[in-house]
Write an enzyme that holds these catalytic residues in place. Structure first.
Site, PDB file in Angstrom:
ATOM      1  NE  ARG A  58      68.141 -86.486  71.900  1.00 49.20           N
ATOM      2  CZ  ARG A  58      67.299 -85.526  71.584  1.00 49.20           C
ATOM      3  NH1 ARG A  58      66.426 -85.102  72.464  1.00 49.20           N
ATOM      4  NH2 ARG A  58      67.338 -84.964  70.401  1.00 49.20           N
ATOM      5  CE  LYS A  80      61.081 -75.797  60.660  1.00 46.00           C
ATOM      6  NZ  LYS A  80      62.006 -76.861  60.938  1.00 46.00           N
ATOM      7  N   GLY A  85      68.066 -85.516  63.502  1.00 49.40           N
ATOM      8  CA  GLY A  85      66.631 -85.273  63.341  1.00 49.40           C
ATOM      9  C   GLY A  85      65.916 -86.301  62.493  1.00 49.40           C
ATOM     10  N   GLY A 110      69.840 -79.564  65.046  1.00 52.45           N
ATOM     11  CA  GLY A 110      70.163 -78.134  65.014  1.00 52.45           C
ATOM     12  C   GLY A 110      71.646 -77.890  65.236  1.00 52.45           C
TER      13      GLY A 110
HETATM   14  P1  AMP Z   1      63.149 -80.112  58.657  1.00 51.22           P
HETATM   15  O1  AMP Z   1      62.859 -80.037  60.119  1.00 51.22           O
HETATM   16  O2  AMP Z   1      63.281 -78.770  58.018  1.00 51.22           O
HETATM   17  O3  AMP Z   1      64.300 -81.036  58.330  1.00 51.22           O
HETATM   18  O4  AMP Z   1      61.838 -80.737  57.986  1.00 51.22           O
HETATM   19  C1  AMP Z   1      61.431 -82.066  58.200  1.00 51.22           C
HETATM   20  C2  AMP Z   1      60.030 -82.232  57.691  1.00 51.22           C
HETATM   21  O5  AMP Z   1      59.987 -81.949  56.310  1.00 51.22           O
HETATM   22  C3  AMP Z   1      59.473 -83.644  57.835  1.00 51.22           C
HETATM   23  O6  AMP Z   1      58.476 -83.640  58.790  1.00 51.22           O
HETATM   24  C4  AMP Z   1      58.939 -83.963  56.440  1.00 51.22           C
HETATM   25  O7  AMP Z   1      57.658 -84.543  56.457  1.00 51.22           O
HETATM   26  C5  AMP Z   1      58.856 -82.598  55.813  1.00 51.22           C
HETATM   27  N1  AMP Z   1      58.848 -82.661  54.354  1.00 51.22           N
HETATM   28  C6  AMP Z   1      59.644 -83.337  53.539  1.00 51.22           C
HETATM   29  N2  AMP Z   1      59.250 -83.198  52.254  1.00 51.22           N
HETATM   30  C7  AMP Z   1      58.157 -82.399  52.260  1.00 51.22           C
HETATM   31  C8  AMP Z   1      57.273 -81.899  51.256  1.00 51.22           C
HETATM   32  N3  AMP Z   1      57.443 -82.195  49.990  1.00 51.22           N
HETATM   33  N4  AMP Z   1      56.252 -81.104  51.641  1.00 51.22           N
HETATM   34  C9  AMP Z   1      56.087 -80.819  52.943  1.00 51.22           C
HETATM   35  N5  AMP Z   1      56.879 -81.269  53.937  1.00 51.22           N
HETATM   36  C10 AMP Z   1      57.898 -82.049  53.602  1.00 51.22           C
END
Ligand code: AMP
Length: 400
Positions: free
Chosen positions: A37, A202, A356, A379
């Site tokens: 960054r 999420k 991210g 975000g």
């Molecule tokens: P996000 O912040 O919503 O983009 O989520 C990112 C996170 O989703 C990462 O830490 C991944 O390990 C997790 N992730 C990806 N696939 C899966 C899955 N099948 N089950 C649980 N977590 C997951």
């Protein structure tokens, strides 16, 4: 660009108050573990210095919640920036106040002052609780530049409210400009076919973006932890995989919206499932018809899905990717995410990656150079694509 950029400002002999994103990760010893960054802000910083301006830099670091906390001092960033520029960086002990004002006033062209963490004051995040905070900050510069795209979705004192003190003199830095152009090009006239690949955990943070993208895209791929809410909406068994009951209707709306537009909404065809959420758990591949066994959970897209998606994605001219397609942090389950990252790196499409974890996966594979744009704000990039604008961009002066 409709907004002023650094190139539009008369910099010579002026003090440039620049919001940067030095919210770097620190290790257990308080050392910077990744300084990308800081590196990303160098083009704007060097530009000002080369044109005979002086710099007052401001940033937040972590979540000190409105109170001074040495753990979140920007001192390590001052040191690292000084090493990168090979010139001194003065650290102010506070971001406002008489002593800081004096330091700012005494700056000569080519000199740099870094203010201490903005979030040591409540007025940064909650302007209504301390309305003087922003006017005190504004005293520190003649011109205002925002180069902190990663916090542009927050309407904070230093990212948004401050701009009103700089009429016709509030501009985007180069990093901010690049983000606006790259993400903006997805919303305005992307080259078709345009596909969106969305993963991560999420549904709630991504449903809005997907809905806003559907009218613009030609195909949607949904994987990662959020896929199970969609698979369950289609009555597949998901065992104890991630499931967001509150977002079940959003999943249905997305599936329906894609159907109505006549574009494919690709969900995984097979999965890698595990007996537990651990790298060394028992694991196997299942088709979605077979479903996730009772008590087991989905850890990512399976090999058949990976193959079909990798081929399908080569047909695109534009791709937006956000969110890992498997639990890539665990080596046993990284394959799905890494294989799609490789397919995207291989593709001839303009591929924009929304920050991210997806960017982290690309960097882990050393594929960073293969992508048109890796956003520096997870975000912020999602909110920009959902709403088409952000408070930190809206606040900047219009070019006219
Ligand atoms: P996000 O912040 O919503 O983009 O989520 C990112 C996170 O989703 C990462 O830490 C991944 O390990 C997790 N992730 C990806 N696939 C899966 C899955 N099948 N089950 C649980 N977590 C997951």
């Amino acid at each position: 660009m409709e907004k002023l950029t650094l190139r539009d400002l008369p910099i010579k002999g002026k003090r440039v108050l620049m919001r940067v994103d030095f919210n770097v990760p620190l290790d257990a010893n308080g050392q910077i573990s990744d300084d990308s960054r800081i590196a990303a802000s160098l083009p704007s910083i060097k530009y000002v210095l080369d044109r005979g301006g002086s710099l007052v830099l401001m940033s937040h670091l972590g979540r000190p919640d409105g109170k001074p906390n040495r753990k979140y001092s920007l001192a390590p960033c001052a040191k690292r920036l000084s090493e990168k520029l090979n010139r001194p960086v003065i650290l102010a002990h506070d971001c406002i106040g008489q002593e800081t004002e004096k330091k700012a006033q005494n700056l000569k062209p080519g000199e740099i002052l870094l203010l201490e963490n903005l979030r040591f004051h409540e007025g940064e995040e909650h302007t209504e609780k301390d309305p003087d905070f922003v006017s005190q900050l504004a005293k520190l510069g003649d011109l205002y530049v925002n180069d902190a795209f990663g916090t542009a979705h927050r309407a904070h004192a230093s990212t948004s409210f401050i701009a009103q003190f700089f009429p016709h003199r509030a501009a985007a830095g180069f990093l901010m400009e690049r983000e606006i152009l790259a993400l903006g090009s997805l919303l305005q006239n992307p080259k078709r076919p345009f596909y969106a690949v969305i993963g991560g955990s999420k549904v709630s943070t991504k449903a809005g973006v997907i809905k806003n993208l559907i009218p613009r895209i030609d195909g949607l791929f949904i994987g990662g932890g959020m896929a199970y809410t969609f698979l369950k909406a289609k009555s597949f068994s998901i065992g104890k995989s991630l499931y967001d009951e509150a977002e079940g209707s959003a999943a249905n709306e997305i599936i329906e919206a894609a159907k109505k537009k006549g574009i494919p909404c690709h969900l995984p065809l097979d999965l890698i499932v595990a007996s537990d959420f651990r790298n060394d758990a028992e694991s196997r591949i299942v088709s979605i018809e077979e479903g996730v066994p009772e008590g087991w959970q989905g850890m990512g897209i399976g090999p058949k899905t990976t193959d079909i998606w990798s081929t399908e994605l080569q047909k695109a001219s534009t791709i937006f990717w956000n969110g890992p397609l498997s639990v890539f942090e665990m080596p046993s389950f990284a394959k799905g995410t890494f294989a799609i990252a490789e397919a995207l790196a291989r593709s001839k499409a303009t591929v924009v990656v929304g920050g991210g974890d997806s960017v982290a996966a690309i960097q882990m594979m050393g594929l960073g150079g293969k992508f048109a744009h890796l956003s520096t704000g997870g975000g912020a990039s999602l909110e920009f694509l959902e709403f088409g604008h952000l408070p930190g961009i809206d606040a900047l002066s219009d070019k006219k």
